[in-house]
Design a protein around this motif. Structure first.
Motif, short mmCIF file in Angstrom:
data_model
loop_
_atom_site.label_atom_id
_atom_site.label_comp_id
_atom_site.label_asym_id
_atom_site.label_seq_id
_atom_site.Cartn_x
_atom_site.Cartn_y
_atom_site.Cartn_z
N GLN A 1 0.82 -1.22 0.00
CA GLN A 1 0.00 0.00 0.00
C GLN A 1 0.86 1.27 0.00
OE1 GLN A 1 -3.46 1.84 -0.30
NE2 GLN A 1 -3.56 -0.34 0.22
N GLU A 2 1.87 1.27 0.86
CA GLU A 2 2.74 2.45 0.98
C GLU A 2 3.57 2.65 -0.28
OE1 GLU A 2 3.19 2.23 5.87
OE2 GLU A 2 4.52 1.06 4.60
N VAL A 3 4.02 1.55 -0.86
CA VAL A 3 4.76 1.64 -2.11
C VAL A 3 3.86 2.21 -3.20
CG1 VAL A 3 5.93 0.32 -3.92
CG2 VAL A 3 6.28 -0.27 -1.51
N TYR A 4 2.65 1.73 -3.26
CA TYR A 4 1.66 2.19 -4.23
C TYR A 4 1.46 3.69 -4.13
CZ TYR A 4 -3.05 2.79 -6.21
OH TYR A 4 -4.14 3.22 -6.92
N LEU A 5 1.26 4.19 -2.94
CA LEU A 5 1.03 5.62 -2.74
C LEU A 5 2.26 6.43 -3.14
CD1 LEU A 5 -0.94 5.55 0.63
CD2 LEU A 5 -1.82 6.03 -1.66
N LYS A 6 3.44 5.92 -2.80
CA LYS A 6 4.69 6.61 -3.14
C LYS A 6 4.86 6.71 -4.66
CE LYS A 6 8.93 8.25 -2.34
NZ LYS A 6 9.14 9.55 -1.66
N GLU A 14 2.68 9.25 -6.58
CA GLU A 14 3.08 10.67 -6.56
C GLU A 14 3.65 11.11 -7.91
OE1 GLU A 14 5.84 11.28 -3.36
OE2 GLU A 14 4.37 10.72 -1.81
N THR A 15 4.48 10.25 -8.50
CA THR A 15 5.12 10.64 -9.76
C THR A 15 4.52 9.93 -10.96
OG1 THR A 15 6.79 8.89 -9.46
CG2 THR A 15 7.33 11.09 -8.65
N HIS A 16 3.66 8.96 -10.73
CA HIS A 16 3.12 8.15 -11.82
C HIS A 16 1.69 7.76 -11.45
CE1 HIS A 16 2.92 4.93 -14.84
NE2 HIS A 16 3.99 5.47 -15.37
N PRO A 17 0.78 8.74 -11.47
CA PRO A 17 -0.55 8.58 -10.87
C PRO A 17 -1.38 7.45 -11.48
CG PRO A 17 -0.11 10.87 -11.44
CD PRO A 17 0.96 10.06 -12.08
N ARG A 18 -1.06 7.01 -12.70
CA ARG A 18 -1.90 6.02 -13.33
C ARG A 18 -1.54 4.57 -12.95
NH1 ARG A 18 -5.28 6.50 -16.90
NH2 ARG A 18 -4.65 4.62 -18.00
N ILE A 19 -0.53 4.40 -12.10
CA ILE A 19 -0.13 3.03 -11.76
C ILE A 19 -1.25 2.32 -10.99
CG2 ILE A 19 0.91 3.45 -9.50
CD1 ILE A 19 3.22 1.53 -10.56
N GLY A 20 -1.35 1.02 -11.19
CA GLY A 20 -2.37 0.23 -10.50
C GLY A 20 -1.76 -0.61 -9.39
N MET A 21 -2.59 -0.95 -8.43
CA MET A 21 -2.14 -1.76 -7.31
C MET A 21 -1.58 -3.10 -7.79
SD MET A 21 -1.90 -1.29 -4.17
CE MET A 21 -1.80 -2.05 -2.55
N ALA A 22 -2.23 -3.70 -8.78
CA ALA A 22 -1.79 -5.01 -9.27
C ALA A 22 -0.36 -4.93 -9.80
CB ALA A 22 -2.72 -5.50 -10.37
#
Lengths: 129, 129
Positions: free
Chosen positions: A27-32, A35-43
DNA sequence: GTGCCTGCAAATGTTTTGCAAACCT
DNA sequence: AGGTTTGCAAAACATTTGCAGGCAC
């Protein structure tokens, strides 16, 4: 052997774990990364974390409480987790690898990587109670 | 301090972990208890496992893969888990507690219980490949 | 161009929680 | 009687998977 490509997302996931340096969970990696790549998905975060662990670029830290955590420091070291706030920090202890490997050998298992996690209470949480 | 009652379910959950003696997960404990007490619910198993861990009658073994496992042997010992079949067995190794406690002390954490888990491949899975 | 990788959504699997009834003390 | 505990169902999390389109090589 499957071909493995270099992607922006994979780099960002690795850098996030490295920069957060406090054993972040997915989760924390996802949020980080967001910040610079807003379209990234959790998967994508999960897939890359798993690939990086497989490639031994990251360490998965199994904690007895809550989601798995990841560590960019691959050299052997151990962790202590606070049972209240779930924070994880490094400790300066390494098991005796000779004794450890001998004990493993008796079981017939092929040993791969030891992972020592201690449960404790961190200074902040001690003061709160 | 909250009052804690003795119940049949709690006893059965504890006995199941003790008798299975192969580090069962919640699912396996549930099935074992169901044999003699078919009306038990999964939630009751989880609730009692957590209570027993809190009372230090059981050990929760955090594994890097799959659901948490439980152990009725409280004395210090370590575990190795097969990365293929997920089986967990004991290993005859105990960390050097003096060194370990000293390392913990530096962090300011109050140490509670160390839990060493090693990843490996068991003999059966080695042969299969 | 090939086929791995992404992002989305949905599925899966694990563990927790809300609640009325049952039970222990 | 009074407050825990249970069993059920539903919710809450954590993680994985399917798939169509995008991108690395």
């Amino acid at each position: 052997m499957i071909e493995r490509r270099q992607t922006i997302q994979r780099d960002l996931v690795y850098k996030a774990v490295e920069e957060l340096h406090n054993h972040p969970n997915a989760q924390e990696v996802y949020l980080k990364v967001k910040e610079t790549h807003p379209r990234i998905g959790m998967a994508t975060v999960y897939r890359n974390l798993n690939l990086l662990v497989e490639e031994e670029k990251l360490l998965k830290v199994p904690v007895s409480d809550g989601p798995d955590r990841f560590d960019a420091t691959i050299i052997e070291h151990c962790h202590i987790q606070c049972i209240k706030c779930k924070r994880v920090v490094d400790i300066d202890y390494t098991p005796n690898m000779v004794k450890l490997m001998n004990a493993c050998a008796k079981t017939g298992y092929t040993s791969i990587s030891p992972n020592l996690v201690i449960s404790g209470i961190c200074p902040e949480c001690q003061n709160k109670n």
